[in-house]
Design a protein around this motif. Structure first.
Motif, PDB file in Angstrom:
ATOM      1  N   THR A  25      -0.740   2.172  13.997  1.00 43.75           N
ATOM      2  CA  THR A  25      -0.169   2.514  12.622  1.00 43.75           C
ATOM      3  C   THR A  25      -1.145   1.844  11.471  1.00 43.75           C
ATOM      4  O   THR A  25      -2.603   2.124  11.526  1.00 43.75           O
ATOM      5  CB  THR A  25       1.184   2.256  12.254  1.00 43.75           C
ATOM      6  OG1 THR A  25       1.775   0.898  12.541  1.00 43.75           O
ATOM      7  CG2 THR A  25       1.928   2.966  13.403  1.00 43.75           C
ATOM      8  N   ASN A  26      -0.596   1.062  10.830  1.00 41.77           N
ATOM      9  CA  ASN A  26      -1.309   0.315   9.628  1.00 41.77           C
ATOM     10  C   ASN A  26      -1.639  -1.238  10.048  1.00 41.77           C
ATOM     11  O   ASN A  26      -1.955  -1.803   8.980  1.00 41.77           O
ATOM     12  CB  ASN A  26      -0.930   0.495   8.476  1.00 41.77           C
ATOM     13  CG  ASN A  26       0.573  -0.406   8.187  1.00 41.77           C
ATOM     14  OD1 ASN A  26       1.365  -0.421   9.217  1.00 41.77           O
ATOM     15  ND2 ASN A  26       0.805  -0.700   7.028  1.00 41.77           N
TER      16      ASN A  26
ATOM     17  N   ALA B  44       2.908   8.356  12.662  1.00 42.47           N
ATOM     18  CA  ALA B  44       2.320   8.229  13.815  1.00 42.47           C
ATOM     19  C   ALA B  44       2.861   9.418  14.864  1.00 42.47           C
ATOM     20  O   ALA B  44       2.044   9.965  15.672  1.00 42.47           O
ATOM     21  CB  ALA B  44       2.319   6.928  14.635  1.00 42.47           C
ATOM     22  N   ASN B  45       4.123   9.464  14.727  1.00 42.71           N
ATOM     23  CA  ASN B  45       4.594  10.673  15.445  1.00 42.71           C
ATOM     24  C   ASN B  45       4.383  12.215  15.171  1.00 42.71           C
ATOM     25  O   ASN B  45       3.974  12.952  16.194  1.00 42.71           O
ATOM     26  CB  ASN B  45       6.296  10.465  15.709  1.00 42.71           C
ATOM     27  CG  ASN B  45       6.804   9.399  16.457  1.00 42.71           C
ATOM     28  OD1 ASN B  45       5.871   8.574  17.233  1.00 42.71           O
ATOM     29  ND2 ASN B  45       8.015   8.895  16.254  1.00 42.71           N
TER      30      ASN B  45
ATOM     31  N   ARG C  93       3.067  10.915   2.708  1.00 41.40           N
ATOM     32  CA  ARG C  93       1.996  11.719   3.500  1.00 41.40           C
ATOM     33  C   ARG C  93       0.755  10.978   3.506  1.00 41.40           C
ATOM     34  O   ARG C  93      -0.195  11.173   4.283  1.00 41.40           O
ATOM     35  CB  ARG C  93       2.051  13.103   2.880  1.00 41.40           C
ATOM     36  CG  ARG C  93       3.247  14.032   3.031  1.00 41.40           C
ATOM     37  CD  ARG C  93       2.920  15.483   2.970  1.00 41.40           C
ATOM     38  NE  ARG C  93       4.137  16.103   2.853  1.00 41.40           N
ATOM     39  CZ  ARG C  93       4.874  16.492   3.932  1.00 41.40           C
ATOM     40  NH1 ARG C  93       4.429  16.270   5.019  1.00 41.40           N
ATOM     41  NH2 ARG C  93       6.038  17.280   3.910  1.00 41.40           N
ATOM     42  N   ARG C  94       0.617  10.086   2.377  1.00 48.18           N
ATOM     43  CA  ARG C  94      -0.724   9.411   2.259  1.00 48.18           C
ATOM     44  C   ARG C  94      -0.882   8.336   3.365  1.00 48.18           C
ATOM     45  O   ARG C  94      -1.770   7.550   3.456  1.00 48.18           O
ATOM     46  CB  ARG C  94      -1.309   8.951   1.013  1.00 48.18           C
ATOM     47  CG  ARG C  94       0.032   8.019   0.441  1.00 48.18           C
ATOM     48  CD  ARG C  94      -0.708   7.057  -0.509  1.00 48.18           C
ATOM     49  NE  ARG C  94      -1.769   6.259   0.018  1.00 48.18           N
ATOM     50  CZ  ARG C  94      -1.794   5.322   0.925  1.00 48.18           C
ATOM     51  NH1 ARG C  94      -0.618   4.916   1.185  1.00 48.18           N
ATOM     52  NH2 ARG C  94      -2.820   4.597   1.235  1.00 48.18           N
ATOM     53  N   LEU C  95       0.233   7.778   4.117  1.00 45.52           N
ATOM     54  CA  LEU C  95       0.097   6.927   5.028  1.00 45.52           C
ATOM     55  C   LEU C  95      -0.913   7.257   6.283  1.00 45.52           C
ATOM     56  O   LEU C  95      -1.495   6.292   7.060  1.00 45.52           O
ATOM     57  CB  LEU C  95       1.670   6.672   5.703  1.00 45.52           C
ATOM     58  CG  LEU C  95       2.838   5.920   4.748  1.00 45.52           C
ATOM     59  CD1 LEU C  95       4.036   6.069   5.392  1.00 45.52           C
ATOM     60  CD2 LEU C  95       2.293   4.693   4.222  1.00 45.52           C
ATOM     61  N   ALA C  96      -0.792   8.263   6.381  1.00 43.97           N
ATOM     62  CA  ALA C  96      -1.906   9.010   7.347  1.00 43.97           C
ATOM     63  C   ALA C  96      -3.405   8.356   7.099  1.00 43.97           C
ATOM     64  O   ALA C  96      -4.303   7.924   7.971  1.00 43.97           O
ATOM     65  CB  ALA C  96      -2.082  10.386   7.864  1.00 43.97           C
ATOM     66  N   ASP C  97      -3.785   8.273   5.875  1.00 41.86           N
ATOM     67  CA  ASP C  97      -5.040   7.569   5.429  1.00 41.86           C
ATOM     68  C   ASP C  97      -5.020   5.920   5.805  1.00 41.86           C
ATOM     69  O   ASP C  97      -6.064   5.626   6.146  1.00 41.86           O
ATOM     70  CB  ASP C  97      -4.992   7.757   3.963  1.00 41.86           C
ATOM     71  CG  ASP C  97      -5.060   9.101   3.434  1.00 41.86           C
ATOM     72  OD1 ASP C  97      -5.451   9.961   3.941  1.00 41.86           O
ATOM     73  OD2 ASP C  97      -4.840   9.497   2.266  1.00 41.86           O
TER      74      ASP C  97
END
Length: 355
Positions: free
Chosen positions: A292-293, A176-177, A255-259
């Motif tokens: 976030t998620n 998120a940051n 990096r896939r956490l943005a998905d």
């Protein structure tokens, strides 16, 4: 079936299974499992610490940290809603003989600096000795602002206190940051960690490993932590199979956490629209928060039972609890939730109550 209950329900990917199968093994109690050693060294270097320790769960790494910072009769300042206080079975008191000093959690997930300062006990034999301040990031999916963390750290240092982070979803906060600042997620994770003496990082939540958590800190602290892990029954033998999964997710799943965050925003938008215009849910379904998620929605009491039963009947799995006279549903996006799951879920919501 769309399973939004938690990001702990994920299955190992084929690439992760291959990494586990290929992992060289040894006896970690003797310190000679090469896969565990590689994970610990990599994680410490990645996040700016001297050393790391692999353990079965985040509950255990948090407790190991608390027992390292505090002795019997000492006190740790925690948030009322923190996992370390509310969701880890009272372990700090039961097993560590540590007194928790809970502080009210604010709507944005922070603890007020004034409340933390007021909770610190004077040096008086009538009181438990305050030794530690604990933060949680993310907390309920909310991200603690990094400048705020720096202020808490400055307060703790000025009063001679250690600072521990329950960073189970540290990389969700860092993601998120990074999105907000146009920076790199690994740099943001290190920027958060630099303020803490110790950090607990869960590998089996957002990152998607099947088992495991890491405790990061100074070399001497981690040396003692290994002894505490043994006391708590957390020493494992050929656990390089699990460590290899942890190494894989640190390298390939951050990096896939943005998905996940993007999918959650889509879900939140669709549910908010249902709360505005759905024939039955209008005015009865509210998006309480979306960070976030993790998403929380509140469903009015007169429709909650039918709505949750409808979701379950159609294979949409969520967790629910009573909150302020309504039913609060918790939705978590993760590795095994895709765009089609969100679309299917929103279509299921649209059909709710149709003749």
């Amino acid at each position: 079936m769309p399973d939004f209950r938690s990001d702990t329900v994920t299955q190992p990917t084929p690439a992760m299974r291959a990494a586990m199968q290929a992992a060289p093994l040894g006896d970690d109690v003797f310190g000679d499992d090469p896969s565990v050693n590689a994970l610990q060294e990599h994680a410490a270097q990645l996040l700016g610490f001297e050393a790391a320790l692999f353990a079965p769960s985040g509950t255990q790494t948090n407790l190991i940290a608390l027992m390292g910072h505090c002795q019997r009769g000492d006190e740790a300042i925690v948030g009322q809603s923190w996992h370390t206080y509310r969701w880890e079975a009272g372990g700090m008191a039961v097993l560590g003989s540590i007194q928790p000093q809970p502080v009210e959690t604010q709507p944005d997930g922070t603890l007020r600096l004034a409340d933390i300062a007021a909770a610190i006990k004077p040096d008086d034999p009538h009181f438990a000795r305050t030794r530690l301040v604990v933060l949680e990031n993310t907390t309920g999916g909310q991200v603690l602002p990094t400048p705020y963390i720096a202020e808490v750290a400055q307060l703790a240092r000025s009063r001679g206190l250690a600072l521990h982070l329950d960073g189970a979803r540290l990389f969700n906060a860092a993601t998120a940051n990074a999105e907000a600042n146009g920076t790199d997620v690994y740099d943001e994770a290190r920027a958060i960690c630099q303020h803490f003496d110790t950090v607990s990082l869960c590998l089996s939540k957002g990152l998607g490993a099947p088992v495991g958590s890491l405790l990061l800190g100074r070399t001497d602290f981690i040396r003692q932590a290994k002894r505490t892990r043994k006391i708590l029954g957390g020493a494992m033998r050929q656990c390089g199979l699990l460590a290899a999964a942890g190494q894989h997710v640190l390298q390939h799943h951050v990096r896939r956490l943005a998905d996940d965050h993007a999918l959650l925003r889509q879900l939140a938008a669709g549910l908010a629209e249902a709360g505005r215009s759905h024939p039955v849910l209008q005015g009865r379904l509210a998006v309480a928060s979306a960070h976030t998620n993790i998403l929380f929605t509140d469903v009015h009491a007169d429709v909650a039972s039918a709505f949750t039963a409808w979701l379950a009947q159609h294979g949409v799995r969520v967790t629910s609890s009573l909150y302020g006279g309504q039913t609060r549903l918790r939705w978590v996006a993760h590795l095994d939730v895709g765009p089609e799951d969100v679309a299917r879920t929103l279509e299921c919501v649209r059909r709710f109550g149709a003749a």
